[in-house]
Design a protein around this motif. Structure first.
Motif, PDB file in Angstrom:
ATOM      1  N   LYS A 169      27.775 -44.949  -5.772  1.00 16.40           N
ATOM      2  CA  LYS A 169      29.087 -44.708  -5.166  1.00 16.40           C
ATOM      3  C   LYS A 169      28.949 -43.910  -3.880  1.00 16.40           C
ATOM      4  O   LYS A 169      29.601 -44.212  -2.865  1.00 16.40           O
ATOM      5  N   ALA A 173      29.983 -45.165  -0.067  1.00 13.23           N
ATOM      6  CA  ALA A 173      30.864 -44.395   0.812  1.00 13.23           C
ATOM      7  C   ALA A 173      30.214 -44.181   2.177  1.00 13.23           C
ATOM      8  O   ALA A 173      30.866 -44.313   3.221  1.00 13.23           O
ATOM      9  N   THR A 230      35.462 -47.718  -2.857  1.00 13.18           N
ATOM     10  CA  THR A 230      35.011 -47.178  -1.568  1.00 13.18           C
ATOM     11  C   THR A 230      35.372 -48.046  -0.371  1.00 13.18           C
ATOM     12  O   THR A 230      35.347 -47.574   0.768  1.00 13.18           O
ATOM     13  N   CYS A 232      33.524 -50.502   0.583  1.00 11.92           N
ATOM     14  CA  CYS A 232      32.239 -50.908   1.156  1.00 11.92           C
ATOM     15  C   CYS A 232      32.019 -52.411   1.014  1.00 11.92           C
ATOM     16  O   CYS A 232      32.419 -53.019   0.018  1.00 11.92           O
TER      17      CYS A 232
END
Length: 436
Positions: A169, A173, A230, A232
């Motif tokens: 995670k 980020a 996130t 992403c």
């Protein structure tokens, strides 16, 4: 001086091809001229001439998952031998994984890769990934900003999965902040220790511990949730299981930014194909799965769940592969057989159109990773691959330009072999039998 590629043909939708002459100048596709009426263009004086003789002309193939082994494992492959092998397979752009020694986890190592590609490579474009964690140990993130500035195109710990959800995670980020993807090798180590093949027919027959599908899919599912949290761009490496395909399909349906790739061997082979000889040239990671998984990844590629085809070119020395199924390292070479395998298996049999196969090896990877290459259009980089679709021959590893020979496809008779590869209009490989 420019180059005219004459008497070629390009894909024109479905399985149609149209005759073309292509003018290359200053590394760019300057003109694509209709050649259906025969004859040569009027302005060929002062240009180099390549007679394509009816060969297919495609945008150069793009492989976003390869292992060049340098630095540290030069007995398996080098940037010099790996790029030549790629060029022979029709690949003009390749993205190399960081599980080298040292790991590609610093700007200095990125620079080493790029410098060697310039000075020792054959001209094929080499795009390095940076490691997600230092030394791929899963303990501390690398400096994503510095790696991007040095030339990294994404971040991966390929070869091992990031075991900590918190670490992944945090990585996503940071990757979101710098605008590059996380490219994940999905594997839960607690489910795979001591196993060499898939948990399927071959493992049961030989009394071997198997690698279960869940080992891959658990990380896929976890990382999809982390990508959602996130924002992403999350790219899944070498998808091989029905469960992973299902999870990625669901994620895309609700708008999560996930893309994925699949290898030729997972589209063509199952664990039922592994010979009883326990030949370690059939050992790869992810392993060959069940026929049901093979059908699932084929359908996933066809419906767009899986975006592109990659080779996961993973060379090992004959001595290493001779250690047998349990002890030999995972991996097979893939550059020089990829297109003929897929063309013979899927296009010649009528399951796919030529256009579909080409798009998954050119346009789609370029779209996902934001590359200028990948399209046969005026104004695009002149990265081109010429393929003789009628040429048929058997796979002979002794002819490979790779340092390594580890393939399960020895002796397979295939059609559709590349004969000429150009990067920015410059020849980087030409088949000895092609006189164009």
């Amino acid at each position: 001086m420019g180059t005219w590629i004459l008497n070629g043909s390009m894909s024109a939708g479905d399985n149609e091809r149209k005759p073309v002459h292509i003018l290359v100048e200053d590394g760019i596709i300057k003109k694509i001229a209709d050649a259906s009426n025969g004859g040569w263009p009027d302005n060929t004086d002062g240009h180099e001439i390549v007679d394509a003789k009816g060969c297919l002309v495609s945008a150069g193939f793009i492989d976003m998952h390869v292992h060049l082994r340098e630095p540290g494992f030069e007995h398996k492959e080098t940037i010099a031998t790996g790029t030549r092998s790629a060029a022979r397979g029709g690949f003009t752009t390749i993205a190399c994984m960081p599980n080298t020694r040292p790991v590609i986890d610093t700007p200095e190592t990125i620079k080493l890769i790029l410098d060697k590609a310039q000075t020792e490579g054959c001209g094929v474009r080499v795009l390095p990934y940076g490691g997600i964690t230092k030394q791929e140990l899963g303990r501390e993130l690398t400096d994503f900003t510095a790696l991007k500035e040095a030339g990294a195109i994404g971040f991966t710990d390929d070869g091992v999965g990031v075991q900590s959800a918190q670490m992944m995670k945090d990585a996503m980020a940071r990757a979101k902040e710098v605008g590059l993807p996380i490219v994940a090798h999905c594997e839960d180590n607690t489910l795979v220790e001591g196993a060499a093949v898939s948990e399927g027919a071959f493992a049961r027959k030989h009394g071997l511990k198997g690698i279960p599908n869940e080992s891959e899919a658990i990380h896929v599912g976890r990382d999809i949730l982390l990508s959602e949290a996130t924002g992403c761009h999350y790219h899944v490496c070498h998808v091989s299981t029905e469960q992973s395909v299902r999870l990625i399909r669901q994620a895309k349906a609700i708008g999560i930014r996930v893309t994925a790739e699949v290898c030729p061997h997972h589209l063509i082979l199952s664990d039922e194909d592994i010979p009883d000889s326990m030949d370690a040239n059939w050992k790869m990671n992810p392993p060959l799965r069940t026929l049901r998984d093979v059908q699932a990844v084929i359908e996933g590629l066809e419906d767009g769940t899986l975006d592109m085809i990659v080779t996961d070119h993973a060379p090992h020395s004959p001595e290493e592969k001779a250690k047998g199924m349990q002890l030999a390292p995972f991996g097979i070479v893939g550059f020089e057989t990829a297109f003929p395998l897929l063309y013979s298996k899927f296009v010649e049999t009528g399951r796919w159109t030529l256009e579909f196969l080409l798009s998954r090896m050119t346009e789609k990877p370029a779209e996902v990773f934001g590359l200028a290459q990948g399209r046969l259009e005026e104004g695009r980089p002149a990265d081109l691959t010429l393929v003789d679709l009628e040429s048929e021959k058997a796979v002979d590893p002794e002819e490979f330009l790779s340092k390594s020979r580890n393939t399960p496809f020895t002796g397979w008779s295939l059609k559709g072999w590349p004969v000429l590869t150009l990067v920015a209009g410059r020849k980087v490989w030409q088949d000895a039998g092609f006189e164009g």
